[in-house]
Design an enzyme around this catalytic site. Sequence first.
Site, short mmCIF file in Angstrom:
data_model
loop_
_atom_site.label_atom_id
_atom_site.label_comp_id
_atom_site.label_asym_id
_atom_site.label_seq_id
_atom_site.Cartn_x
_atom_site.Cartn_y
_atom_site.Cartn_z
N SER A 65 -13.24 11.45 23.19
CA SER A 65 -13.25 10.43 24.15
C SER A 65 -13.08 11.03 25.68
CB SER A 65 -11.90 9.62 24.20
OG SER A 65 -10.88 10.25 24.18
N TYR A 71 -15.85 7.22 24.78
CA TYR A 71 -14.98 5.71 24.88
C TYR A 71 -13.77 6.45 25.71
CZ TYR A 71 -12.38 7.48 21.12
OH TYR A 71 -11.32 8.23 20.27
#
Length: 127
Positions: A25, A58
């Site tokens: 991430s 993300y």
Amino acid sequence: MFRTMMNGKIHRATVTEANLNYVGSITIDSAILEAVDMLPNEKVQIVNNNNGARIETYIIPGEPGSGVICLNGAAARHVQVGDVVIIMSYGMFTSEEAKTHEPKIVVLDEKNHIEMILPEEKAHTTL
């Protein structure tokens, strides 16, 4: 028909950390996320202005006001601390919604504080 449109953009973010051993991430200061209407776990595209790399990952929200921009896991291989990146989120809109959609765009200073909010992005915009 749905069209994929830019929904939010963080321009000129400076990478503060690259953590290869984290699960994955990008960690982003949550105050910045709020300004561009990005959410935890939302998919983003990251463009590295220093080396041209483009990656997707993300979001994990970071401490508000910290200025943190940390690429984690495999994404850390594409940046170095100090690199300048652009972070973009996208949304799907109907053709009618797309005609009036206005993405949220912020420009950051070298400490990753919001320097400017752009009402629109015109052709040949330079900063």
